[in-house]
Write an enzyme that holds these catalytic residues in place. Structure first.
Site, PDB file in Angstrom:
ATOM      1  N   ASN A 315       0.813  -1.207   0.000  1.00  0.00           N
ATOM      2  CA  ASN A 315       0.000   0.000   0.000  1.00  0.00           C
ATOM      3  C   ASN A 315       0.854   1.268   0.000  1.00  0.00           C
ATOM      4  O   ASN A 315       0.328   2.367   0.194  1.00  0.00           O
ATOM      5  CB  ASN A 315      -0.943   0.003   1.207  1.00  0.00           C
ATOM      6  CG  ASN A 315      -2.014  -1.069   1.085  1.00  0.00           C
ATOM      7  OD1 ASN A 315      -2.521  -1.327   0.001  1.00  0.00           O
ATOM      8  ND2 ASN A 315      -2.330  -1.708   2.198  1.00  0.00           N
ATOM      9  N   HIS A 317       2.990   2.399   2.145  1.00  0.00           N
ATOM     10  CA  HIS A 317       3.330   3.084   3.391  1.00  0.00           C
ATOM     11  C   HIS A 317       4.154   2.140   4.249  1.00  0.00           C
ATOM     12  O   HIS A 317       4.214   0.936   4.004  1.00  0.00           O
ATOM     13  CB  HIS A 317       2.097   3.618   4.129  1.00  0.00           C
ATOM     14  CG  HIS A 317       1.160   2.568   4.622  1.00  0.00           C
ATOM     15  ND1 HIS A 317      -0.197   2.724   4.641  1.00  0.00           N
ATOM     16  CD2 HIS A 317       1.367   1.342   5.136  1.00  0.00           C
ATOM     17  CE1 HIS A 317      -0.786   1.668   5.136  1.00  0.00           C
ATOM     18  NE2 HIS A 317       0.149   0.810   5.452  1.00  0.00           N
ATOM     19  N   CYS A 352       3.569   7.304   7.380  1.00  0.00           N
ATOM     20  CA  CYS A 352       4.724   7.947   6.759  1.00  0.00           C
ATOM     21  C   CYS A 352       5.121   7.149   5.537  1.00  0.00           C
ATOM     22  O   CYS A 352       4.879   5.934   5.457  1.00  0.00           O
ATOM     23  CB  CYS A 352       5.889   8.078   7.739  1.00  0.00           C
ATOM     24  SG  CYS A 352       6.562   6.528   8.338  1.00  0.00           S
TER      25      CYS A 352
END
EC number: 3.1.2.-
Length: 412
Positions: A315, A317, A352
């Site tokens: 995904n 991340h 993040c």
């Protein structure tokens, strides 16, 4: 004369009345020139100046001018071929066919046994990664602790434990047949560009497994509020049944395009609700508020932490387990060497990405930081934040003294 008499005793001489003139006749020969046999009569064909080969003691004996006998097809087919080594061998094609049939039947039986559930309450998953138990609501998977999953104290690391939890969660979705084309997303979630994100994680470790141990991980899901899902785990020693780890987490949905949280659509709810277990959390929730740290309240700060490409999931991340490693980067070495992590509570506030640069902050409470070698139980507050100050994860960890162990030598 004597030779002639002896020969005639074994081979009768035909009557000479067939040739009244007696000319051209020799002993042991017969003139059949005047005889005509109809073609294809099925009888023996005899060439002129021929006589049936005599036999002595069951063996054929050839004589000069002996009869050459030619049998027709009809007569030849009525007598079997002589028995030889070649024609006494078995029919290999039939033998191979029989062997092939046996192997195919055995393979079919083996496949039926391999895929067949052993009990009515156990559903084997076709991927060979675990199984569904307890009326199809709990997923169970075993893991062997590898040599590269242990630390200097010979025990599995907290990252190893967390990786096992994450792996069973994904395999649970896959085995239940709910895995779409995303990372843990159902088919309806994939259509709507939705993914799961964890907002809270609580873990209690009673005992860490060591190299060669086999752990059994159970996981199940329940409803959490109107738009959340709770996932619990129970980790036990597969041989003794001793409880090793208990963990509970809360998950919500996020749109992977807008990166905003989303409500659970009814179509998705219809997919996941049949798998909800109506039970209390495996852990009593630690409702204590997590402290926000800053540069003044933190005892230790580690800056310049950046994700590697291998830290990202599908995904795009950072993997949840990576955050734990970053949090512990700022923990004092005295705690890491002499204490063991016994509980952890994390609140995920922001994701993040690949280009993020982070800081890890830790504050120690419950003991003098200058005297960690003799400290008993220790509690730490943690904060993982971006360089601009935005919070990524808040956390609290609790530590207890390690049991003294013998130091091992290094591997050759």
């Amino acid at each position: 004369m004597v030779a002639t008499s002896a020969t005639s005793s074994f081979f009768p001489v035909p009557s000479s009345s067939l040739d009244p003139n007696g000319k051209g006749n020799k002993i042991g020969s017969t003139n059949f020139a005047g005889l005509n046999s109809p073609p294809n009569s099925g009888r023996m064909k005899v060439k002129p100046n021929a006589q049936a080969p005599p036999k002595i003691n069951g063996k054929k004996v050839g004589l000069p001018g002996s009869v050459d006998i030619v049998r027709t097809d009809t007569e030849t087919s009525s007598h079997p071929a002589p028995r030889t080594f070649i024609n006494q061998l078995p029919d290999w094609s039939m033998l191979l066919a029989a062997i092939t049939t046996i192997f195919l039947a055995a393979e079919k039986q083996w496949m039926m046994l391999d895929w067949k559930p052993r009990r009515s309450d156990v559903l084997m998953d076709p991927f060979g990664i675990g199984r569904i138990v307890q009326d199809g609501l709990v997923f169970r998977q075993n893991f062997s602790i590898r040599s590269y999953e242990i630390g200097a104290d010979r025990a599995a690391s907290i990252e190893t434990v967390m990786n096992h939890l994450q792996e069973t969660a994904l395999n649970h979705v896959k085995t239940a047949g709910l895995l779409g084309d995303g990372f843990g997303s159902t088919p309806e979630m994939f259509k709507k560009n939705l993914i799961w994100v964890v907002t809270r994680m609580q873990v209690v470790v009673d005992k860490y497994p060591t190299w060669g141990d086999v752990v059994e991980v159970d996981t199940w899901v329940s409803q959490s509020g109107k738009n959340g899902m709770r996932r619990d785990w129970l980790v036990r020693d597969s041989n003794t049944g001793e409880t090793l780890t208990r963990a509970s987490s809360v998950w919500v949905m996020m749109n992977k395009l807008t990166r905003r949280l989303s409500k659970i659509p009814e179509e998705v709810r219809g997919e996941i609700e049949p798998y909800f277990v109506n039970s209390d959390p495996v852990l009593t929730e630690d409702s204590r508020k997590l402290t926000k740290l800053d540069d003044k309240t933190a005892d230790y700060v580690r800056s310049g932490l950046t994700p590697r490409w291998s830290d990202l999931d599908v995904n795009q991340h950072v993997n949840n387990v990576k955050y734990i490693g970053w949090i512990l980067e700022s923990a004092p070495a005295g705690i890491m060497e002499r204490q063991k992590l016994k509980s952890m509570t994390l609140e995920y506030r922001r994701e993040c990405g690949r280009d993020s640069v982070l800081q890890s902050l830790t504050a120690v409470s419950g003991c003098d930081i200058g005297n960690l070698a003799t400290a008993g139980d220790v509690e730490c507050q943690h904060l993982l934040r971006l360089e601009d100050g935005a919070e990524v994860v808040r956390g609290r960890t609790e530590w207890s003294s390690k049991t003294p162990t013998t130091t091992w030598g290094t591997a050759p």
